[in-house]
Every structure is written in C-alpha cells, then in structure tokens.
Design a protein around this motif. Structure first.
Motif, short mmCIF file in Angstrom:
data_model
loop_
_atom_site.label_atom_id
_atom_site.label_comp_id
_atom_site.label_asym_id
_atom_site.label_seq_id
_atom_site.Cartn_x
_atom_site.Cartn_y
_atom_site.Cartn_z
N PRO A 183 0.80 -1.22 0.00
CA PRO A 183 0.00 0.00 0.00
C PRO A 183 0.83 1.28 0.00
O PRO A 183 0.45 2.27 -0.63
CB PRO A 183 -0.84 -0.11 1.27
CG PRO A 183 -0.37 -1.30 2.01
CD PRO A 183 0.41 -2.15 1.08
N SER A 184 1.98 1.25 0.67
CA SER A 184 2.80 2.46 0.74
C SER A 184 3.42 2.77 -0.62
O SER A 184 3.35 3.91 -1.10
CB SER A 184 3.89 2.29 1.80
OG SER A 184 4.39 3.53 2.17
N GLY A 185 4.00 1.77 -1.25
CA GLY A 185 4.62 1.96 -2.55
C GLY A 185 3.59 2.33 -3.60
O GLY A 185 3.83 3.21 -4.44
N LEU A 186 2.43 1.69 -3.57
CA LEU A 186 1.38 1.97 -4.55
C LEU A 186 0.91 3.42 -4.43
O LEU A 186 0.74 4.12 -5.44
CB LEU A 186 0.20 1.02 -4.38
CG LEU A 186 0.44 -0.46 -4.70
CD1 LEU A 186 -0.77 -1.30 -4.33
CD2 LEU A 186 0.78 -0.65 -6.18
N GLY A 465 9.18 4.69 3.63
CA GLY A 465 7.96 4.82 4.42
C GLY A 465 7.21 3.52 4.49
O GLY A 465 7.60 2.52 3.90
N GLY A 466 6.12 3.52 5.25
CA GLY A 466 5.36 2.30 5.48
C GLY A 466 5.99 1.50 6.62
O GLY A 466 6.73 2.04 7.44
N ASP A 467 5.75 0.21 6.61
CA ASP A 467 6.21 -0.64 7.71
C ASP A 467 7.73 -0.70 7.86
O ASP A 467 8.23 -0.96 8.95
CB ASP A 467 5.67 -2.06 7.53
CG ASP A 467 4.22 -2.19 7.98
OD1 ASP A 467 3.62 -1.16 8.37
OD2 ASP A 467 3.69 -3.32 7.97
N LEU A 477 -1.76 3.96 7.40
CA LEU A 477 -0.55 4.70 7.79
C LEU A 477 0.54 4.56 6.74
O LEU A 477 1.22 5.52 6.38
CB LEU A 477 -0.03 4.20 9.13
CG LEU A 477 -0.40 5.09 10.30
CD1 LEU A 477 -0.10 4.39 11.62
CD2 LEU A 477 0.39 6.40 10.23
N ALA A 478 0.65 3.36 6.23
CA ALA A 478 1.63 3.12 5.16
C ALA A 478 1.30 3.98 3.95
O ALA A 478 2.18 4.53 3.30
CB ALA A 478 1.64 1.63 4.79
#
Ligand SMILES: Cc1cc2nc3c(=O)[nH]c(=O)nc-3n(C[C@H](O)[C@H](O)[C@H](O)COP(=O)(O)OP(=O)(O)OC[C@H]3O[C@@H](n4cnc5c(N)ncnc54)[C@H](O)[C@@H]3O)c2cc1C
Ligand SMILES: Cc1cc2nc3c(=O)[nH]c(=O)nc-3n(C[C@H](O)[C@H](O)[C@H](O)COP(=O)(O)OP(=O)(O)OC[C@H]3O[C@@H](n4cnc5c(N)ncnc54)[C@H](O)[C@@H]3O)c2cc1C
Ligand code: SF4
Ligand code: SF4
Ligand code: FES
Lengths: 496, 299
Positions: A183-186, A465-467, A477-478
């Motif tokens: 989810p963070s990268g997307l 970012g993210g986990d 949050l991610a």
C-alpha cells in the motif's frame, strides 16, 4: 462480474426510503438518535466452508440512510483522525444526497485505495473513534459507519462506472523507482505519477499488493478488488517490474546508475519472528507469514487445483493474539480444521486484535485459551508436532504502557493436542535493503531512520515509508507515508 | 519475458534450460539460486543457476523432473515459451577462498557432485579455478547415463574423477568412497586437501561431511530446503546450524556441513510428501485422460 455479494433481501427497506425522503427534516437531536443501519453477514456455519467476504455490502439505500446519521460536525473529528485526512463529513453529505460519484471523487482526492481501506482500516481507532454520534450514545458501536460507506462507494464506482483515472500532469522527465508494491509503494507511485513523473515499481513477488495479497485473507479483502485498484496505476502509466528483489537483482545504487532520480523504499515488515521455544523445527510448524502466503498469494486453499500445498489437519494451534493470529485462525477454519485453538498469554481484555475480528473468530467456533504462554511444541516419534505445552499464567501488575503482564503460575502447565502450529507473534523489517544499501541509518529494531517531514533517509534522494519505517503498523498509515513522501520527492526533484 | 532460448535433455529426466533474464545474468555469482514458477498456476521452486551468459542475458538451469512442478516444466515448456516467474539471484555467493585464510592463499579443493548436484557445482569449480586453486572434482551418479555436465567439469577442473553406483562408468561405488580415499591418501601429503564442497542429495552431502569430519577438513554443502519466497519472509526454509536457526535462502544456501542438522532438514523436506504425491497423481491422470480430474474447490 460483481466482486461483492449483496444480502439477498435487506431488512427494513421501507424505513430507509422514508429516512432518505425526509433527510432534511431531521433536527440534530433526532438525527443522532436514528438507528444505525446494520449490515448482514454470511452466517458463520456457511462462511467457514467458503472464502467469500464475510459482511454483505450496503445497498445504495442503506448507504444513504446510514450517511444521513452524520451530524456534519464543523470540527471534523473524523477527518482529523484519518491518517490521510479523508474529508469524511463532505463525502457523507454527498452520499446522503445520493451523489455517489461526487462522494467517491472526494475520497479519491486523498485516498487512492478506498475499496481496501474501507474494509481493512481499524476505523474504531481512527475515523470512527471520536464520532459525535457515538458520543451521544456513549457507545463506539454507534459511530457512523464511515468505513462501510467508503467500501460501498468504491465498489459502486468500480462496478457501475469503472474506476475514474485521476488527471495526470505533463511529463516532467524525472524518473522515480519505488521499491515494494504494498500500500505504501502503490500510494507513493500513484501520487508521483499524477504529478507527471515516470514511475517504476519494483516488486519481489509476482503480484502487486504486499500484505494486501499475501497476508490479509480473501474473506476479508477479495483479491479481485486489490487487482482492480492496482490496475488503476497501470492505466495511469505506472510501470511494474515484478520478480525483482532490490538488493539482490539490482541494488539501490544501481537504480541511480540506471538513471532514476529518486528512490522510495517501501519494503514493509515481512521478517517473521519465532518464539524460540523448543520444537519449532518440527514438521507442521509455520510462521503466520508462511501459512498465510501459501493460502493467499499461492492459492493453497484451492490445492490441488493450484500447486502450492499447505497442511490441512483437524487440529491446529495459533500462537498470538493480534490481527494476524485471527487471520491465521480463520484461514485454518476455512482450510477444514475442526479444532482451531488461539493461544494467548494475556487475557481477553489485553488482546491487540480488533474487536470485530475476535467476534468473527468466536462465531466461527475458534477456541481461545487466555493466559497461556506456550513453552514447547511437543513432538511425535517421527518428528511432527503433536501438541503445544503451555504455562498457565495470571495477570500481574500493569507495565509502563499500562498493559498487565502475565505471571506464570508455579507448576501449572497444560497440553493442547494439535497437528499444526502457526506462530503469529509479529514481524520485523527485512534486513535485505539496509544490508545492500550503504549509507542508510537503521534503528535497533531494524527500521529505517527518516526525516519525519520529508521521509528522506540518511541518503540523499532515497526516501522510505510504510512498515519499513513504522514497524508493523496499518495499511492507511503506510499509505499516509506514501503520500507524504511523494510530495517531498516532488519538491526534492524540483529543487534538484 | 523470461523466454527459453535453449532446451536440452542432458540425462534421463534431467533437462537443461537457457532462459532470458538479463538482470539476473549480469549479477549472478557462483552459489546463488533463483525462484521460478514455470506457469501461472505453479508453485514457486528454487533452482540453482548452473551457468550464465551476461552477453546474451541468459541463465542456465538444470532441472531434474521429480515432482509435479518440475515434471510439468520439463513436459510443457520448450524453446520460445516463457517462464511465469524467475526471481533472483538469491542467496549468498560462494566464498571462493580457503576458510579463515586471506583470499590470495591458494590450495587444493575437492568438489563432490552427486547426480544433478553437478549443476550448482559447475560455477563453483570454475570460480575456484579462476582464482588459481587446484580443484579435484568427483562426479558421481547412479549410472553412466545419469552423469551430467561431465565435459564442462572436465574442462574446468584440474582433475576429474568419475564414479557410478552400478559401475557402468568410472569407479564402481559412491562418491564418498572416492572422497575418503583421497582424504586418507593425501592426509600426510605436502598438499593436503584444504576444503571440500559437496553438493547433491542430502544423504550424500551428509555422508561427505561425515567422511571429512575425522580429517577436520572444512566442508561446505548447499542445502535444498522447501522454500516459498526465497527472500527471508516466510521462515519455511529454516534449518539448524550448530545450535542456531538459519534461513537457507538468505543465510545460505551454503553452510558448514559439519554443523548442519541433516536429519532434521531431511525430515522437514518431507513435510508435504502426501500433498505432493496427490498433486502428481492428478497431473498424471490429467495427462492420460486429457481432462484435469480436480475436485471442485470451495471458490
Ligand atoms: C496478516 C496481516 C493482516 C493485516 N491486517 C491489517 C488490517 O486489517 N488493517 C490494517 O490497516 N493493517 C493490517 N495489517 C498491516 C498492514 O498490512 C501493513 O501495515 C501494510 O501492508 C504495510 O504496507 P507497506 O506498503 O509498508 O508494506 P507491505 O504491505 O509489507 O508491502 C511491501 C512490499 O514490498 C515487497 N518487497 C519487500 N522487499 C523487497 C525488495 N527487496 N525488493 C522488492 N520488493 C520488496 C514485498 O514483497 C511487498 O509486496 C496486516 C498485516 C498482516 C501481516
Ligand atoms: C537452493 C536450492 C537450489 C536447488 N537447485 C536445484 C537445481 O538446480 N535443479 C533441480 O532440479 N533442483 C534443485 N533444487 C530442488 C528443487 O527445488 C525441487 O526439486 C523442486 O522444488 C521440486 O518440486 P516439484 O513440485 O517438482 O516436486 P514435489 O513432488 O513437489 O517435491 C519433491 C521434493 O522436492 C522438495 N520441494 C518441493 N517443493 C519445494 C519448494 N517449493 N522449494 C524447495 N524444495 C521443494 C521437497 O523436498 C519435496 O519432497 C534446489 C533446491 C534448493 C532449495
Ligand atoms: S481511509 Fe480509513 S481512516 Fe480514513 S476515512 Fe477511510 S476508513 Fe476511515
Ligand atoms: S464525527 Fe461523526 S457525526 Fe461528526 S462529521 Fe464525522 S462522521 Fe459525521
Ligand atoms: S524461503 Fe521463505 S524465508 Fe527462506
């Protein structure tokens, strides 16, 4: 094909029509007292035999009637508690008016994965936590069902109109490499593409989604939905390179040599922890990561139609009390286990899993053993797990974080007979990237150190970012990190 | 993507594939492996890279057809077809020096290959020779027709000894026998054996490690545990080395054979025997009847 089931015959529909027709006549007090629009769920006895989603979707009328309960608070406590700042009262107002298209557009301004967040956000600790309606009732259960409506809107858009592509700025000529398609990268990739940059997302696995596809089970988040959301990025012109393990196939330094102007690292927290008790090397013992990856990403719940197996046995123990433990236990049930035991060392009250997950698990006949600390996995003669030995505990004093610690009761042990053991005690960041990328700063937990404003690591042009930064946290949050980093990368590239 | 450009049956049930994977070809070092999925429906399986051609952008894999995935690969994919996935190179490159000695200290290394173990061993033999070590290779198989990669091993080793279990070629007997002979013969030599690599079936690697133990010759083995991701995120490939738990995919795949708990690893390799034979049975039925007799899944 619609990806989402609707309840065969919604109850109380006439009342809902009535509420919709008279929506402007309610005074605030009446509004706050309107009954919550409940959604139906697949009955437990049926759903344990399939992997379809558990809750049924709202119908359009149900969604509207529920949105009408919103008091349109000026202070927006809901929006403020959403990590990406979705303007909740605005979109709820549009839903109440029946303008679903306007509502989903409003959400998409800050949240590119609403079908996903609507389902998996821990709303009770985020947007719904301080809901004014819940305050009136003095019961969190009465909060406006923000997540449920959000998921409805996203599903409605996908099924009725097809997901609308955001406007994309003119090409800037800058190239950004995103590492990890979770989810963070997307989110970061989508935002940067929107700003006109060329984005390539590198993913170690054969599919995009990260935990959304390998961890969170189908019955909580249908994979077709994740695919549809990922497809939006593809249509926006984001490039994906699968089967590419950054640090092994290509290093971060080589990405710069290949001409990328900035790198965003969003590799998550995929390293499984084990309890380090005797018997973990026995056959039949899994990390939750392996168990769920086999079942979800590799489709082992359809074995032998698919090729990857996962052990299906009658009795299974899941060690841990978080969401991952609930996902593992409920997956085990759907894989045909007759007795699923969740073994947790504290009591019900301290359990970190979401209330809703625990409730679902209990309905599905999962047995909970509280105040039981596993001390050993017992072996058969030929090296298979045959049970878990647990130390009986009682609750002691609260620790610094206010959680009461389990204290062993001297000499009190029990044995729980099982054939499969799944350890779900948490994950840490994978050291692959820090190990192969000079110049990054790493905390003692293995997470990457970043500037909290810009998400830039100790290396210029490398963001994270993210986990991998927050440790195991949440999808939203991610995504929040991804947005923040995209903005910072954009500014960095303009300054450069 | 990942197109197969060459395919050769090099022994019964052993097929060599040369596959386009430019990034992997460029980065691969001896000892590293890849995870592949032949088809979209396939399991992810690890295979060692036997050779690379960075100019052509290809890697060479040597596959022994033993179960559903490998049989399906060898049955169905030929030149022009593509693999669904090839990810890598994974794992650590082989350390091509003598243990505990600076890299420029040269010595005698014995490389033992059992059956298909010749494939992962070939780049190691080449690497060692390129560094200037003396390399004695022992190549063994059940029978003469099962010997693989004999010619390239011959060309890259200082000396090649061949043996077969049934005596149809070379020495009659197991590779361990040749290894033990070498060890005792050279024990008091001026040029004793400094290091042994043993790659092949687990029992063969275990036997080689036992053979070298009394002589205290460091022995490296390449472990083949069941894997899922190959990047350290599932823990399924864990083994016990000495007293410690290690992940073969990120800490290995090569380990000190004297420290490996082989019995435990071999037991864990058999974790899915029941499921694997069911899978293979269904596949064979499918081949025979032309339809896949798979029970309807729950969805
Ligand atoms: C079983 C489970 C259930 C959960 N349930 C919820 C929930 O209900 N709600 C919620 O909010 N949160 C939940 N979480 C937490 C949430 O999923 C994570 O916080 C979130 O996914 C983190 O997003 P991310 O993008 O940082 O990383 P990830 O989702 O972990 O994605 C990282 C991606 O990077 C890839 N990658 C890793 N290393 C490399 C590399 N070297 N090169 C290339 N690619 C690489 C991985 O394959 C992966 O696809 C759950 C977690 C788990 C494990
Ligand atoms: C680092 C490494 C390098 C390898 N290199 C080669 C090679 O160069 N050539 C080659 O022919 N074989 C190699 N193997 C072994 C190869 O991965 C297995 O033969 C293959 O996975 C068998 O799959 P299958 O479905 O055909 O057979 P199955 O019937 O499914 O399994 C047969 C046996 O293979 C092993 N196995 C099954 N699934 C996996 C899996 N996902 N990962 C690992 N092992 C599994 C198990 O021990 C099993 O009992 C290597 C293994 C490892 C770990
Ligand atoms: S993104 Fe999550 S927290 Fe934000 S409004 Fe939607 S459901 Fe609530
Ligand atoms: S806090 Fe609740 S009632 Fe107030 S605006 Fe947000 S959703 Fe509506
Ligand atoms: S294969 Fe998953 S950790 Fe090694």
């Amino acid at each position: 094909m619609p990806t989402r089931a609707h309840e065969p015959r919604p109850r109380g529909h006439d009342d809902l029509r009535d509420r919709i027709t008279h929506r402007n006549d309610f005074k605030a007090k009446e509004r706050a007292r309107l009954p919550k629009v409940e959604w139906a769920e697949q009955p437990a006895a049926i759903r344990i035999h399939n992997i379809r989603e558990v809750p049924y979707a709202y119908t359009p009328d149900q969604a509207r009637a529920e949105a009408i309960r919103c008091l349109q608070c000026k202070t927006e406590p809901c929006a403020n508690a959403c990590p990406v700042g979705v303007d909740v009262p605005v979109f709820l107002h549009l839903v109440a008016e029946g303008d679903f298209k306007g509502a989903i557009r409003e959400i998409r301004k800050t949240n590119i994965l609403p079908a996903i967040t609507g389902r998996v956000c821990p709303q009770e600790t985020q947007c719904q936590q301080n809901c004014a309606v819940a305050k009136v009732h003095k019961d969190l259960g009465f909060a406006v069902s923000v997540g449920k409506i959000e998921a409805f809107l996203a599903d409605w858009e996908r099924e009725q109109l097809g997901i609308e592509l955001p406007a994309i700025a003119a090409d800037t000529g800058k190239r950004i490499a995103v590492v990890g398609a979770g989810p963070s990268g997307l989110t970061c990739g989508a935002d940067l593409r929107r700003l006109g940059h060329a984005v390539t997302i590198f993913e170690a696995f054969q599919k995009a989604g990260g935990v959304l596809v390998y961890g969170i089970p189908e019955f909580r988040l249908p994979k077709a939905i994740v695919e549809a959301e990922v497809d939006v990025l593809r249509r926006m012109g984001v490039t994906f390179e699968f089967d590419t393990v950054i640090g092994q196939t290509v290093t971060v330094d080589e990405l710069f040599e290949e001409g990328f102007d900035a790198v965003y690292i969003a590799t998550g927290a995929g390293l499984p922890y084990f309890m380090e008790i005797p018997g973990e090397q026995l056959n039949g013992v899994y990390s939750a990561n392996e168990y769920l990856t086999r079942a979800n990403l590799m489709g082992a719940y359809r074995f032998p139609e698919t090729d990857t197996p996962v052990l299906r046995r009658d009795r299974i123990a899941v060690l841990g009390g978080g969401n991952v433990a609930m996902d593992s236990a409920r997956t085990a049930r759907r894989l045909g286990a007759k007795h699923v035991h969740v073994i947790y060392r504290r009591s019900h009250a301290e359990m970190p899993a979401r209330h809703e997950e625990v409730k679902h698990a209990m309905e599905e006949g999962i047995q909970f053993h509280y105040l039981r600390a596993p001390t050993e996995i017992l072996a058969t003669q030929d090296g298979w797990a045959r049970g878990v030995r647990v130390q009986v505990c009682e609750l002691g004093e609260a620790d610094a974080r206010g959680r009461r610690k389990p204290i062993p009761v001297a000499g009190a042990f029990e044995e729980i007979a099982v054939e499969v053991v799944v350890e779900a005690i948490g994950n840490g960041p994978n050291p692959l990237i820090p190990k192969t990328t000079p110049g990054l700063e790493v905390t003692r937990h293995g997470t990457l150190v970043v500037d909290p404003k810009t998400m830039m690591t100790a290396r210029r042009g490398v963001f994270a970012g993210g986990d991998i930064v927050a440790g195991a946290s949440t999808v939203i949050l991610a995504m929040g990190h991804g947005r923040q980093a995209a903005q910072a990368i954009h500014e960095y590239l303009q300054a450069a | 993507m990942y197109r197969i450009v060459r395919r050769e049956e090099i022994a019964p049930s052993v097929t060599l594939f040369e596959v386009e994977a430019p990034r992997i070809a460029k980065r691969h070092r001896a000892g590293q492996f890849v995870m592949i999925r032949p088809l979209e429906s396939s399991e992810r399986i690890p295979l060692t890279v036997a050779d690379t051609n960075p100019l052509r952008g290809t890697v060479t894999l040597v596959v022994q057809a033993i179960g559903k995935t490998t049989i399906e690969l060898c049955d169905n994919l030929g030149v022009g077809d593509s693999l669904a996935t090839i990810a890598g190179p994974l794992g650590n490159p082989t350390h091509l020096g003598l243990p505990g000695k600076p890299d420029d200290v040269l010595g005698t290394v014995v490389c033992v290959a059992g059956g298909i173990g010749a494939a992962p061993l070939l780049p190691i033999v080449r690497g060692l020779r390129a560094r200037g070590h003396r390399v004695i290779t022992i190549l063994g198989a059940r029978s003469a027709n099962m010997l693989v990669l004999e010619a390239p091993l011959q060309a890259s080793s200082s000396e090649l000894l061949v043996c077969t279990d049934d005596g149809t070629r070379g020495h009659h007997g197991f590779v361990t026998r040749l290894l033990a002979d070498l060890l005792s013969k050279t024990w008091a030599d001026e040029r004793p054996i400094d290091l042994v690599f043993a790659i092949g079936p687990p029992r063969m690697m275990q036997a080689c490690s036992e053979a070298t133990r009394p002589f205290e010759v460091p022995t490296m083995v390449s472990l083949n545990t069941v894997m899922v991701d190959g990047t350290g995120m599932c823990g399924g490939c864990r083994v016990t080395i000495g007293k410690e738990t290690k992940y073969v995919c990120v800490d290995g795949p090569e380990f000190d054979g004297h420290q490996v708990q082989f019995d435990e690893m071999i037991r864990r390799q058999g974790m899915y025997v029941r499921e694997e034979s069911r899978s293979l049975e269904l596949y064979r039925e499918h081949i025979e009847t032309g339809c896949r007799a798979v029970p309807q899944a729950a969805e």
